[in-house]
Design an enzyme around this catalytic site. Structure first.
Site, PDB file in Angstrom:
ATOM      1  N   CYS A  66      30.985  21.955  37.304  1.00 56.83           N
ATOM      2  CA  CYS A  66      32.121  21.915  36.380  1.00 56.83           C
ATOM      3  C   CYS A  66      31.735  22.488  35.011  1.00 56.83           C
ATOM      4  CB  CYS A  66      32.601  20.470  36.220  1.00 56.83           C
ATOM      5  SG  CYS A  66      34.085  20.366  35.186  1.00 56.83           S
ATOM      6  N   CYS A  70      31.402  16.980  29.545  1.00 59.92           N
ATOM      7  CA  CYS A  70      31.519  15.518  29.413  1.00 59.92           C
ATOM      8  C   CYS A  70      30.131  14.881  29.568  1.00 59.92           C
ATOM      9  CB  CYS A  70      32.467  14.979  30.482  1.00 59.92           C
ATOM     10  SG  CYS A  70      34.000  15.932  30.605  1.00 59.92           S
ATOM     11  N   CYS A  73      28.948  12.811  32.662  1.00 64.35           N
ATOM     12  CA  CYS A  73      29.305  13.233  34.021  1.00 64.35           C
ATOM     13  C   CYS A  73      28.204  14.010  34.742  1.00 64.35           C
ATOM     14  CB  CYS A  73      30.577  14.078  33.983  1.00 64.35           C
ATOM     15  SG  CYS A  73      31.135  14.517  35.657  1.00 64.35           S
ATOM     16  N   CYS A 110      42.605   9.044  46.739  1.00 68.92           N
ATOM     17  CA  CYS A 110      42.486   9.835  45.512  1.00 68.92           C
ATOM     18  C   CYS A 110      41.504  10.985  45.699  1.00 68.92           C
ATOM     19  CB  CYS A 110      42.030   8.921  44.373  1.00 68.92           C
ATOM     20  SG  CYS A 110      41.884   9.810  42.818  1.00 68.92           S
ATOM     21  N   CYS A 141      46.841  10.482  45.342  1.00 71.77           N
ATOM     22  CA  CYS A 141      46.440  10.593  43.940  1.00 71.77           C
ATOM     23  C   CYS A 141      45.492  11.780  43.854  1.00 71.77           C
ATOM     24  CB  CYS A 141      45.736   9.308  43.499  1.00 71.77           C
ATOM     25  SG  CYS A 141      45.106   9.411  41.807  1.00 71.77           S
ATOM     26  N   CYS A 201      47.950   7.751  36.158  1.00 75.00           N
ATOM     27  CA  CYS A 201      46.776   6.885  36.257  1.00 75.00           C
ATOM     28  C   CYS A 201      45.867   7.296  35.116  1.00 75.00           C
ATOM     29  CB  CYS A 201      46.099   7.080  37.615  1.00 75.00           C
ATOM     30  SG  CYS A 201      44.473   6.306  37.739  1.00 75.00           S
ATOM     31  N   ARG A 273      42.497  -1.187  37.045  1.00 75.27           N
ATOM     32  CA  ARG A 273      41.480  -0.980  38.092  1.00 75.27           C
ATOM     33  C   ARG A 273      40.082  -1.228  37.560  1.00 75.27           C
ATOM     34  NH1 ARG A 273      42.478   4.040  39.933  1.00 75.27           N
ATOM     35  NH2 ARG A 273      44.138   3.116  41.167  1.00 75.27           N
TER      36      ARG A 273
HETATM   37  N1  SAM Z   1      37.349  16.900  36.445  1.00 74.70           N
HETATM   38  C1  SAM Z   1      38.482  16.101  36.324  1.00 74.70           C
HETATM   39  C2  SAM Z   1      38.636  15.545  34.927  1.00 74.70           C
HETATM   40  O1  SAM Z   1      37.660  15.151  34.312  1.00 74.70           O
HETATM   41  O2  SAM Z   1      39.765  15.511  34.445  1.00 74.70           O
HETATM   42  C3  SAM Z   1      38.564  14.973  37.341  1.00 74.70           C
HETATM   43  C4  SAM Z   1      37.338  14.216  37.788  1.00 74.70           C
HETATM   44  S1  SAM Z   1      36.487  13.245  36.555  1.00 74.70           S
HETATM   45  C5  SAM Z   1      34.988  12.855  37.418  1.00 74.70           C
HETATM   46  C6  SAM Z   1      37.432  11.746  36.451  1.00 74.70           C
HETATM   47  C7  SAM Z   1      36.952  10.653  35.552  1.00 74.70           C
HETATM   48  O3  SAM Z   1      35.824   9.999  36.107  1.00 74.70           O
HETATM   49  C8  SAM Z   1      36.497  10.993  34.149  1.00 74.70           C
HETATM   50  O4  SAM Z   1      37.542  11.205  33.266  1.00 74.70           O
HETATM   51  C9  SAM Z   1      35.716   9.763  33.759  1.00 74.70           C
HETATM   52  O5  SAM Z   1      36.551   8.798  33.151  1.00 74.70           O
HETATM   53  C10 SAM Z   1      35.207   9.229  35.109  1.00 74.70           C
HETATM   54  N2  SAM Z   1      33.752   9.373  35.205  1.00 74.70           N
HETATM   55  C11 SAM Z   1      33.058  10.501  35.452  1.00 74.70           C
HETATM   56  N3  SAM Z   1      31.730  10.267  35.446  1.00 74.70           N
HETATM   57  C12 SAM Z   1      31.573   8.956  35.191  1.00 74.70           C
HETATM   58  C13 SAM Z   1      30.440   8.106  35.045  1.00 74.70           C
HETATM   59  N4  SAM Z   1      29.195   8.587  35.128  1.00 74.70           N
HETATM   60  N5  SAM Z   1      30.635   6.801  34.794  1.00 74.70           N
HETATM   61  C14 SAM Z   1      31.898   6.310  34.691  1.00 74.70           C
HETATM   62  N6  SAM Z   1      33.001   7.064  34.806  1.00 74.70           N
HETATM   63  C15 SAM Z   1      32.861   8.366  35.048  1.00 74.70           C
HETATM   64  C1  DTB Z   2      38.298   7.117  37.378  1.00 79.34           C
HETATM   65  O1  DTB Z   2      38.749   6.628  36.321  1.00 79.34           O
HETATM   66  N1  DTB Z   2      37.136   6.812  37.918  1.00 79.34           N
HETATM   67  C2  DTB Z   2      36.898   7.584  39.123  1.00 79.34           C
HETATM   68  C3  DTB Z   2      38.245   8.317  39.295  1.00 79.34           C
HETATM   69  N2  DTB Z   2      38.943   8.014  38.091  1.00 79.34           N
HETATM   70  C4  DTB Z   2      38.289   9.706  39.667  1.00 79.34           C
HETATM   71  C5  DTB Z   2      35.686   8.435  39.058  1.00 79.34           C
HETATM   72  C6  DTB Z   2      34.430   7.699  38.768  1.00 79.34           C
HETATM   73  C7  DTB Z   2      33.312   8.659  38.854  1.00 79.34           C
HETATM   74  C8  DTB Z   2      31.986   8.017  38.701  1.00 79.34           C
HETATM   75  C9  DTB Z   2      30.870   9.001  38.751  1.00 79.34           C
HETATM   76  C10 DTB Z   2      30.742   9.740  40.056  1.00 79.34           C
HETATM   77  O2  DTB Z   2      30.774   9.120  41.152  1.00 79.34           O
HETATM   78  O3  DTB Z   2      30.555  10.963  40.016  1.00 79.34           O
HETATM   79 FE1  SF4 Z   3      34.131  18.119  34.788  1.00 72.46          FE
HETATM   80 FE2  SF4 Z   3      33.018  15.758  35.040  1.00 72.46          FE
HETATM   81 FE3  SF4 Z   3      34.260  16.353  32.789  1.00 72.46          FE
HETATM   82 FE4  SF4 Z   3      35.694  15.996  35.066  1.00 72.46          FE
HETATM   83  S1  SF4 Z   3      34.478  14.456  33.977  1.00 72.46           S
HETATM   84  S2  SF4 Z   3      35.915  17.629  33.554  1.00 72.46           S
HETATM   85  S3  SF4 Z   3      34.223  16.792  36.583  1.00 72.46           S
HETATM   86  S4  SF4 Z   3      32.400  17.359  33.576  1.00 72.46           S
END
Ligand code: SAM
Ligand code: DTB
Ligand code: SF4
Length: 326
Positions: A66, A70, A73, A110, A141, A201, A273
């Site tokens: 990606c 973030c 992430c 989802c 979702c 959501c 959630r």
């Molecule tokens: N890429 C898309 C976006 O960010 O809009 C969708 C997937 S992203 C992984 C969805 C959400 O997962 C993020 O907004 C964040 O709140 C959560 N998330 C991602 N990595 C995480 C982590 N290491 N711990 C907790 N929540 C996480």
């Molecule tokens: C949300 O708020 N939490 C989920 C879902 N929306 C997509 C994602 C959590 C991701 C946690 C890190 C991972 O497994 O990569």
């Molecule tokens: Fe990309 Fe992760 Fe950010 Fe979603 S949360 S936009 S997958 S870097």
């Protein structure tokens, strides 16, 4: 201190409000723990079966690579987490996973993609996935990054029930966490989703290094949206080696429970959630989160790329607590 919040009448507690002030929300956080939980649980019982928990299952349909930065992430190209990037999955493989999730008791499926925003043929394929998953009798979702108005409309037409797009943290702290998209970008996507009549959501993460004022501010933002999100995921940061937040200290478990309770009070009709981070939580902490008004979880061994409690552990927890799927 907390008298204003603690002294609200039952009638005003019932109202769905969009004008919570930071001071009011801070005073909720400052309530004695028992008072806060009593209040959250009382509100929860007015609107929901207190022993019912909605079950969602997540599938990463496009993993890693990606372009966004973030800092929490594991899927960002900016961090070296050793994650192997993958292409968008085949439609049939997604449908098979959805059937498995339904058989295991999930009511919502989802689909998550590590994109800044969906584009071209990949987006077409996701539209097809959405309609195929819906045809399996599951709520759908998706979380695909930023959407424009037309994309939101197309997803609606394909049968999308919910779109997940988080605010993640407070507007004040946001710049410490992400630089490649703005808070306003997120609000704009949420507007497009709402205008397409897709359920929103939207939630955030606790444990990013923010302080209580940021948690207050994030919850005020969520409750201040034109409509409360139908689902509010509260994630505890999953610390992944190679991300800038890998060495963040543990968040105080009771502060996390307080955050759930305040979310429940502010957004009385929303599903709150208990989202990422459950693998690191004790059964006792999860029980407190349910008592504080959480009534939805991700069920299944994996979130997107990181672990979630195995289903046997969750089944045992439901049994122990007398919970049942909603
Ligand atoms: N890429 C898309 C976006 O960010 O809009 C969708 C997937 S992203 C992984 C969805 C959400 O997962 C993020 O907004 C964040 O709140 C959560 N998330 C991602 N990595 C995480 C982590 N290491 N711990 C907790 N929540 C996480
Ligand atoms: C949300 O708020 N939490 C989920 C879902 N929306 C997509 C994602 C959590 C991701 C946690 C890190 C991972 O497994 O990569
Ligand atoms: Fe990309 Fe992760 Fe950010 Fe979603 S949360 S936009 S997958 S870097």
């Amino acid at each position: 201190m907390n008298t204003q919040a603690a002294g609200r009448s039952e009638i005003s507690e019932n109202a769905v409000r969009h004008d919570w002030t930071h001071a009011e929300v801070r005073s909720l956080f400052e309530l004695p723990f028992n008072d806060l939980l009593y209040r959250a649980q009382s509100i929860h019982r007015r609107h929901f079966d207190p022993n019912a928990v909605q079950i969602s299952t997540l599938l990463s349909i496009k993993t890693g690579g990606c372009p966004e930065d973030c800092s929490y992430c594991p899927q960002s190209v900016h961090h070296d987490t050793g994650l192997e990037p993958e292409h968008l999955m085949d439609i049939e493989a997604v449908v098979t996973a959805a059937r498995r999730a339904r058989a295991a008791g999930a009511t919502r499926f989802c689909m998550g993609a590590a994109w800044r925003n969906p584009r071209g043929r990949n987006f077409e394929r996701v539209l097809e996935m959405v309609s195929r998953v819906r045809a399996e009798g599951l709520e759908t979702c998706a979380t695909l990054g930023m959407l424009d108005g037309e994309q939101a409309q197309q997803l609606k037409e394909a049968g999308l029930d919910y779109y997940n797009h988080n605010l993640d943290t407070s507007p004040e702290f946001y710049g410490e966490i992400i630089s490649t998209r703005s808070y306003q970008d997120r609000l704009d996507t949420l507007t497009h989703v709402r205008e397409a009549d897709i359920n929103v959501c939207c939630g955030g993460i606790v444990g990013l290094g923010e302080d209580r004022a940021d948690r207050v501010s994030m919850l005020c933002e969520l409750a201040g949206l034109p409509e409360h999100p139908g689902s509010v995921p509260i994630n505890q940061l999953v610390r992944v080696e190679g991300t800038p937040l890998a060495a963040e200290p543990d968040i105080d478990a009771l502060e996390f429970v307080r955050t759930i309770a305040v979310a429940r009070i502010l957004m009385p009709l929303s599903h709150v959630r208990l989202s990422a981070g459950r693998s690191d939580m004790s059964e006792e902490m999860q029980a407190l989160c349910f008592h504080a008004g959480a009534n939805s979880i991700f069920y299944g061994e994996k979130l997107l790329t990181t672990g979630n409690p195995d289903t046997a552990r969750d089944d045992a927890l439901f049994e122990q607590l007398g919970l049942h799927p909603a």
